[in-house]
Motif scaffolding. Structure first.
Motif, PDB file in Angstrom:
ATOM      1  N   SER A 134       0.830  -1.206   0.000  1.00 22.40           N
ATOM      2  CA  SER A 134       0.000   0.000   0.000  1.00 22.40           C
ATOM      3  C   SER A 134       0.864   1.256   0.000  1.00 22.40           C
ATOM      4  O   SER A 134       0.590   2.225  -0.720  1.00 22.40           O
ATOM      5  N   ASN A 135       1.928   1.242   0.798  1.00 18.05           N
ATOM      6  CA  ASN A 135       2.837   2.388   0.839  1.00 18.05           C
ATOM      7  C   ASN A 135       3.558   2.587  -0.495  1.00 18.05           C
ATOM      8  O   ASN A 135       3.676   3.712  -0.992  1.00 18.05           O
ATOM      9  N   LEU A 136       4.056   1.485  -1.072  1.00 12.62           N
ATOM     10  CA  LEU A 136       4.768   1.578  -2.341  1.00 12.62           C
ATOM     11  C   LEU A 136       3.877   2.124  -3.455  1.00 12.62           C
ATOM     12  O   LEU A 136       4.346   2.865  -4.331  1.00 12.62           O
ATOM     13  N   ARG A 137       2.611   1.780  -3.418  1.00  8.13           N
ATOM     14  CA  ARG A 137       1.687   2.246  -4.452  1.00  8.13           C
ATOM     15  C   ARG A 137       1.558   3.770  -4.478  1.00  8.13           C
ATOM     16  O   ARG A 137       1.200   4.345  -5.519  1.00  8.13           O
ATOM     17  N   THR A 138       1.859   4.429  -3.361  1.00 11.17           N
ATOM     18  CA  THR A 138       1.700   5.888  -3.321  1.00 11.17           C
ATOM     19  C   THR A 138       2.805   6.619  -4.073  1.00 11.17           C
ATOM     20  O   THR A 138       2.653   7.798  -4.398  1.00 11.17           O
ATOM     21  N   TYR A 139       3.931   5.929  -4.357  1.00 10.31           N
ATOM     22  CA  TYR A 139       4.991   6.613  -5.101  1.00 10.31           C
ATOM     23  C   TYR A 139       5.512   5.844  -6.311  1.00 10.31           C
ATOM     24  O   TYR A 139       6.252   6.395  -7.129  1.00 10.31           O
ATOM     25  N   LEU A 140       5.119   4.577  -6.477  1.00  4.54           N
ATOM     26  CA  LEU A 140       5.571   3.803  -7.634  1.00  4.54           C
ATOM     27  C   LEU A 140       5.254   4.468  -8.975  1.00  4.54           C
ATOM     28  O   LEU A 140       6.069   4.411  -9.904  1.00  4.54           O
ATOM     29  N   PRO A 141       4.076   5.114  -9.132  1.00  6.36           N
ATOM     30  CA  PRO A 141       3.793   5.745 -10.430  1.00  6.36           C
ATOM     31  C   PRO A 141       4.767   6.855 -10.787  1.00  6.36           C
ATOM     32  O   PRO A 141       4.843   7.262 -11.956  1.00  6.36           O
ATOM     33  N   MET A 164      14.625   8.363  -2.313  1.00 11.63           N
ATOM     34  CA  MET A 164      14.885   7.393  -1.240  1.00 11.63           C
ATOM     35  C   MET A 164      13.642   7.265  -0.361  1.00 11.63           C
ATOM     36  O   MET A 164      13.065   8.277   0.049  1.00 11.63           O
ATOM     37  N   MET A 165      13.263   6.025  -0.050  1.00 11.45           N
ATOM     38  CA  MET A 165      12.062   5.794   0.743  1.00 11.45           C
ATOM     39  C   MET A 165      12.289   4.747   1.823  1.00 11.45           C
ATOM     40  O   MET A 165      13.248   3.979   1.782  1.00 11.45           O
ATOM     41  N   ASP A 166      11.388   4.740   2.801  1.00  3.72           N
ATOM     42  CA  ASP A 166      11.375   3.761   3.881  1.00  3.72           C
ATOM     43  C   ASP A 166      10.109   2.929   3.732  1.00  3.72           C
ATOM     44  O   ASP A 166       9.080   3.441   3.277  1.00  3.72           O
ATOM     45  N   GLN A 167      10.155   1.664   4.121  1.00  4.65           N
ATOM     46  CA  GLN A 167       8.975   0.804   3.940  1.00  4.65           C
ATOM     47  C   GLN A 167       7.760   1.293   4.722  1.00  4.65           C
ATOM     48  O   GLN A 167       6.625   0.978   4.382  1.00  4.65           O
ATOM     49  N   ASP A 168       7.980   2.101   5.777  1.00  2.44           N
ATOM     50  CA  ASP A 168       6.870   2.579   6.602  1.00  2.44           C
ATOM     51  C   ASP A 168       6.335   3.944   6.171  1.00  2.44           C
ATOM     52  O   ASP A 168       5.448   4.486   6.825  1.00  2.44           O
ATOM     53  N   SER A 169       6.888   4.504   5.096  1.00  2.00           N
ATOM     54  CA  SER A 169       6.450   5.826   4.652  1.00  2.00           C
ATOM     55  C   SER A 169       5.321   5.716   3.626  1.00  2.00           C
ATOM     56  O   SER A 169       5.414   4.930   2.676  1.00  2.00           O
ATOM     57  N   ASN A 170       4.300   6.520   3.826  1.00  3.12           N
ATOM     58  CA  ASN A 170       3.135   6.563   2.946  1.00  3.12           C
ATOM     59  C   ASN A 170       3.039   7.982   2.394  1.00  3.12           C
ATOM     60  O   ASN A 170       3.094   8.948   3.152  1.00  3.12           O
ATOM     61  N   TRP A 171       2.855   8.099   1.056  1.00  2.00           N
ATOM     62  CA  TRP A 171       2.995   9.417   0.460  1.00  2.00           C
ATOM     63  C   TRP A 171       1.973   9.690  -0.653  1.00  2.00           C
ATOM     64  O   TRP A 171       2.289   9.681  -1.831  1.00  2.00           O
ATOM     65  N   PRO A 172       0.725   9.975  -0.289  1.00  2.00           N
ATOM     66  CA  PRO A 172      -0.283  10.302  -1.301  1.00  2.00           C
ATOM     67  C   PRO A 172       0.073  11.544  -2.112  1.00  2.00           C
ATOM     68  O   PRO A 172      -0.387  11.710  -3.243  1.00  2.00           O
ATOM     69  N   ASP A 173       0.894  12.435  -1.544  1.00  2.00           N
ATOM     70  CA  ASP A 173       1.254  13.702  -2.181  1.00  2.00           C
ATOM     71  C   ASP A 173       2.507  13.588  -3.057  1.00  2.00           C
ATOM     72  O   ASP A 173       3.018  14.599  -3.536  1.00  2.00           O
TER      73      ASP A 173
END
Length: 280
Positions: A19-26, A90-99
């Protein structure tokens, strides 16, 4: 503008991480997934299944052991320099980023007009004041930070002495010493989870409750950082590290945290090893 993403995994919750990865994968062209989970595991199978529509973007690096973040970051830095990437996220597995989308668009605009910026960071957990759109910073945390190819060329490879702890501070100093700015785009908020916070019944003292190994790493590495970067670190920052990772950590162990004996032992070991480490 091509962007490489980099994320580290350590015993991830597959559904939450996907779910977290989906917020920045695009917003990345490829994502290096550096899996530090020891032993055989199903992380790749589970995440590939949960991210089936984006799985072709994932570059898996499975170690079977915890090699830390710095080793993986160096892999990603060299991949940027050896390839045709302009930016590293750079990202962390616990970071969620809709923005993330609007943040990356802002980064692209600024990167095209101001070559002095080497690192772009979001407003982590909304803690930065939003009185201005852009604020110059001295330090960043790795999660959510975007490095430019030009800054990467100046700092790579990073010092793997800081395998996990103090790595972000070490990189921040290295970037500024190369003449680049670090800017926070304050309107763009990253949701970042830090530790498993708990509080004491007396005085309501809070702690992220890191285990004995992290207690050691935080103490040791920040002492090494103070010694290595003594000319670059302001006095107030040195005092902050000493208070946060030695004095306050001691208080938290005694009043809040469990595994007291082991954590106290590792805190003392961290102080000793930090002070005796040979600076290269």
């Amino acid at each position: 503008m091509r962007t490489l993403g980099f994320v580290t995994l350590y015993h991830p919750d597959a559904a939450l991480t996907a779910s977290n990865l989906r917020t920045y994968l695009p917003w990345v062209n490829q994502l290096v997934v550096w899996d530090n989970t020891p032993g055989a595991n199903d992380n790749r199978r589970c995440l590939d299944a949960l991210l089936a529509d984006e799985a072709e973007k994932l570059i898996w690096m499975e170690n079977g052991q915890n090699l830390g973040i710095a080793r993986g970051l160096n892999y990603a830095l060299h991949k940027v320099l050896d390839g045709d990437f302009d930016l590293l996220l750079m990202m962390d597995q616990d970071s969620n980023w809709p923005d993330c989308g609007s943040f990356m668009q802002a980064v692209a605009r600024l990167h095209g007009t101001d070559a002095t910026i080497g690192a772009f960071t979001p407003n982590v957990s909304g803690l930065e004041p939003q009185t201005t759109d852009i604020a110059d910073k001295d330090f960043f945390i790795t999660s959510g930070t975007v490095l430019t190819r030009e800054a990467i060329r100046g700092i790579a490879p990073v010092d793997e002495t800081f395998a996990i702890d103090a790595l972000d501070n070490e990189c921040s100093i290295a970037i500024r010493e190369k003449g680049f700015r670090i800017v926070c785009l304050t309107r763009h908020v990253l949701n970042h989870h830090i530790g498993n916070r708990k509080y004491s019944k007396i005085l309501h003292i809070g702690t992220p409750d890191y285990n004995a190994a992290r207690t050691y790493g935080m103490c040791r590495n920040h002492i090494i950082l103070i010694r290595k970067r003594k000319k670059s670190l302001p006095f107030r920052k040195k005092m902050y590290f000493i208070k946060e990772y030695i004095i306050y950590k001691l208080i938290r162990i005694l009043l809040v945290e469990g595994d007291k004996g082991h954590r106290l032992q590792m805190l003392i070991k961290g102080i000793r090893d930090g002070l005796t480490y040979k600076i290269r």
